[in-house]
Design a protein around this motif. Structure first.
Motif, mmCIF file in Angstrom:
data_model
loop_
_atom_site.group_PDB
_atom_site.id
_atom_site.type_symbol
_atom_site.label_atom_id
_atom_site.label_comp_id
_atom_site.label_asym_id
_atom_site.label_seq_id
_atom_site.Cartn_x
_atom_site.Cartn_y
_atom_site.Cartn_z
ATOM 1 N N ASP A 95 4.871 11.905 -16.408
ATOM 2 C CA ASP A 95 4.735 10.900 -17.459
ATOM 3 C C ASP A 95 5.852 10.979 -18.485
ATOM 4 N N SER A 96 6.202 12.184 -18.940
ATOM 5 C CA SER A 96 7.209 12.305 -19.992
ATOM 6 C C SER A 96 8.591 11.893 -19.507
ATOM 7 N N VAL A 97 8.787 11.860 -18.181
ATOM 8 C CA VAL A 97 10.082 11.468 -17.608
ATOM 9 C C VAL A 97 10.107 9.972 -17.312
ATOM 10 N N MET A 98 9.042 9.466 -16.679
ATOM 11 C CA MET A 98 9.048 8.074 -16.247
ATOM 12 C C MET A 98 8.409 7.135 -17.252
ATOM 13 N N GLY A 99 7.866 7.671 -18.339
ATOM 14 C CA GLY A 99 7.141 6.865 -19.305
ATOM 15 C C GLY A 99 7.833 5.585 -19.734
ATOM 16 N N PRO A 100 9.134 5.649 -20.090
ATOM 17 C CA PRO A 100 9.791 4.403 -20.515
ATOM 18 C C PRO A 100 10.001 3.403 -19.384
ATOM 19 N N GLY A 101 9.801 3.816 -18.142
ATOM 20 C CA GLY A 101 10.108 2.942 -17.017
ATOM 21 C C GLY A 101 8.905 2.542 -16.196
ATOM 22 N N TYR A 102 7.771 2.331 -16.843
ATOM 23 C CA TYR A 102 6.562 1.978 -16.089
ATOM 24 C C TYR A 102 6.760 0.704 -15.277
ATOM 25 N N GLY A 103 7.488 -0.263 -15.834
ATOM 26 C CA GLY A 103 7.691 -1.516 -15.125
ATOM 27 C C GLY A 103 8.438 -1.320 -13.815
ATOM 28 N N HIS A 104 9.427 -0.410 -13.819
ATOM 29 C CA HIS A 104 10.190 -0.127 -12.606
ATOM 30 C C HIS A 104 9.270 0.378 -11.503
ATOM 31 N N PHE A 105 8.352 1.272 -11.846
ATOM 32 C CA PHE A 105 7.475 1.854 -10.831
ATOM 33 C C PHE A 105 6.361 0.897 -10.430
ATOM 34 N N ALA A 106 6.002 -0.010 -11.322
ATOM 35 C CA ALA A 106 5.076 -1.066 -10.916
ATOM 36 C C ALA A 106 5.723 -1.954 -9.860
ATOM 37 N N ARG A 107 7.015 -2.240 -10.011
ATOM 38 C CA ARG A 107 7.715 -3.038 -9.001
ATOM 39 C C ARG A 107 7.841 -2.265 -7.692
ATOM 40 N N LEU A 108 8.122 -0.968 -7.772
ATOM 41 C CA LEU A 108 8.176 -0.155 -6.560
ATOM 42 C C LEU A 108 6.833 -0.170 -5.834
ATOM 43 N N ARG A 109 5.761 -0.019 -6.592
ATOM 44 C CA ARG A 109 4.431 -0.036 -5.980
ATOM 45 C C ARG A 109 4.162 -1.386 -5.323
ATOM 46 N N ALA A 110 4.645 -2.458 -5.938
ATOM 47 C CA ALA A 110 4.408 -3.788 -5.394
ATOM 48 C C ALA A 110 5.115 -4.001 -4.053
ATOM 49 N N VAL A 111 6.198 -3.244 -3.785
ATOM 50 C CA VAL A 111 6.920 -3.409 -2.522
ATOM 51 C C VAL A 111 6.577 -2.321 -1.513
ATOM 52 N N GLY A 112 5.563 -1.485 -1.818
ATOM 53 C CA GLY A 112 5.062 -0.564 -0.803
ATOM 54 C C GLY A 112 5.124 0.909 -1.116
ATOM 55 N N ALA A 113 5.685 1.300 -2.263
ATOM 56 C CA ALA A 113 5.726 2.714 -2.621
ATOM 57 C C ALA A 113 4.346 3.188 -3.072
ATOM 58 N N ASN A 114 4.074 4.477 -2.857
ATOM 59 C CA ASN A 114 2.829 5.093 -3.299
ATOM 60 C C ASN A 114 3.110 5.997 -4.485
ATOM 61 N N LEU A 115 2.272 5.933 -5.513
ATOM 62 C CA LEU A 115 2.467 6.703 -6.731
ATOM 63 C C LEU A 115 1.520 7.887 -6.744
ATOM 64 N N GLN A 116 2.073 9.091 -6.985
ATOM 65 C CA GLN A 116 1.302 10.321 -6.963
ATOM 66 C C GLN A 116 1.596 11.156 -8.202
ATOM 67 N N ASN A 117 0.933 12.299 -8.329
ATOM 68 C CA ASN A 117 0.888 13.097 -9.557
ATOM 69 C C ASN A 117 1.909 14.240 -9.539
ATOM 70 N N HIS A 118 2.672 14.352 -10.642
ATOM 71 C CA HIS A 118 3.648 15.443 -10.808
ATOM 72 C C HIS A 118 3.564 16.038 -12.216
#
Length: 245
Positions: A95-118
């Protein structure tokens, strides 16, 4: 308190003192949670089983699994690559790394990426108290649920390091498997191996760590890896279909 019907008479004084002292002893540490129904006896609830730790998948399918750590690199061309090649990649997010880029990862998820916990903040977990490790893992579960409506089943500990408390915290946070790796895709695009054969083989889990100003972009590194997979008649598999099911 009224005596039960048929209860024995008064106990001798010495025996009564002994039983009173015994009744005051605390339950042993780690005995598990205790629950009871109204009017029923208390029952001990066993803790959740510890999740397995995997760095390679045993499979006959000609697949390897691409996993990306942290979320520091937000390469828009990587989104295009995932969409065009239909890559079921797994993103282990902090979260502390990707926090400012939530929109980027929402787009990745929309094209087939899976989001997991780190974890929330990417600390080295071994040696931290159970409560602190639980806060890092469960906290990130809550963040991802709030942002994306998901509850990840896979977890990668920072630096690939864990102890028994890590596994216990992961279990309590709903994690089904702790995912390490056998292969690393380095910032310059070459592969390194933690153990075993020095080449890609079916079932390999490939870690792609975030780099600071890497010589190759995320899309460029991934494209090089895909070319090597093609040479070995391998393809990218969906990790979530093989681990934590």
């Amino acid at each position: 308190m009224r005596p039960r019907r048929g209860a024995p008479g008064p106990l001798p004084a010495a025996l009564a003192l002994l039983l009173a002292a015994t009744a005051g002893c605390a339950a042993p540490s780690g005995a598990g949670h205790v629950s009871s129904r109204a009017g029923g006896p208390a029952t001990a609830v066993a803790p959740a089983p510890l999740p397995p730790v995997v760095d390679h998948v045993t499979t006959d399918d000609p697949v390897v699994f691409l996993t990306y750590d942290d979320g520091a690199e937000r390469d828009p061309r990587f989104i295009d690559l995932v969409r065009e090649r239909r890559l079921p990649v797994s993103m282990f997010l902090t979260d502390s790394v990707m926090g400012p880029g939530y929109g980027h990862f929402a787009r990745l998820r929309a094209v087939g990426a899976n989001l997991q916990n780190h974890t929330l903040d990417h600390p080295a977990l071994p040696g931290l108290p159970l409560a602190a490790q639980r806060a890092q893992i469960c906290g990130q579960q809550r963040k991802l649920a709030a942002r994306f409506g998901i509850r990840p089943r896979l977890f990668r500990p920072p630096y690939g390091r864990h102890d028994t408390a890590t596994l216990r915290a992961a279990a309590e946070c709903g994690i089904a498997a702790v995912v390490l790796w056998r292969v690393t895709l380095e910032p310059d695009g070459h592969l390194t191996y933690t153990h075993g054969p020095r080449h890609l083989r079916p079932g390999d889990i490939v870690s792609v760590p975030s780099g600071e100003a890497p010589p190759l972009t995320l899309a460029e590194r991934t494209t090089r890896l895909l070319a090597e997979l093609d040479e070995r008649d391998l393809r990218v598999g969906r990790l979530e279909d093989h681990v934590g099911v």
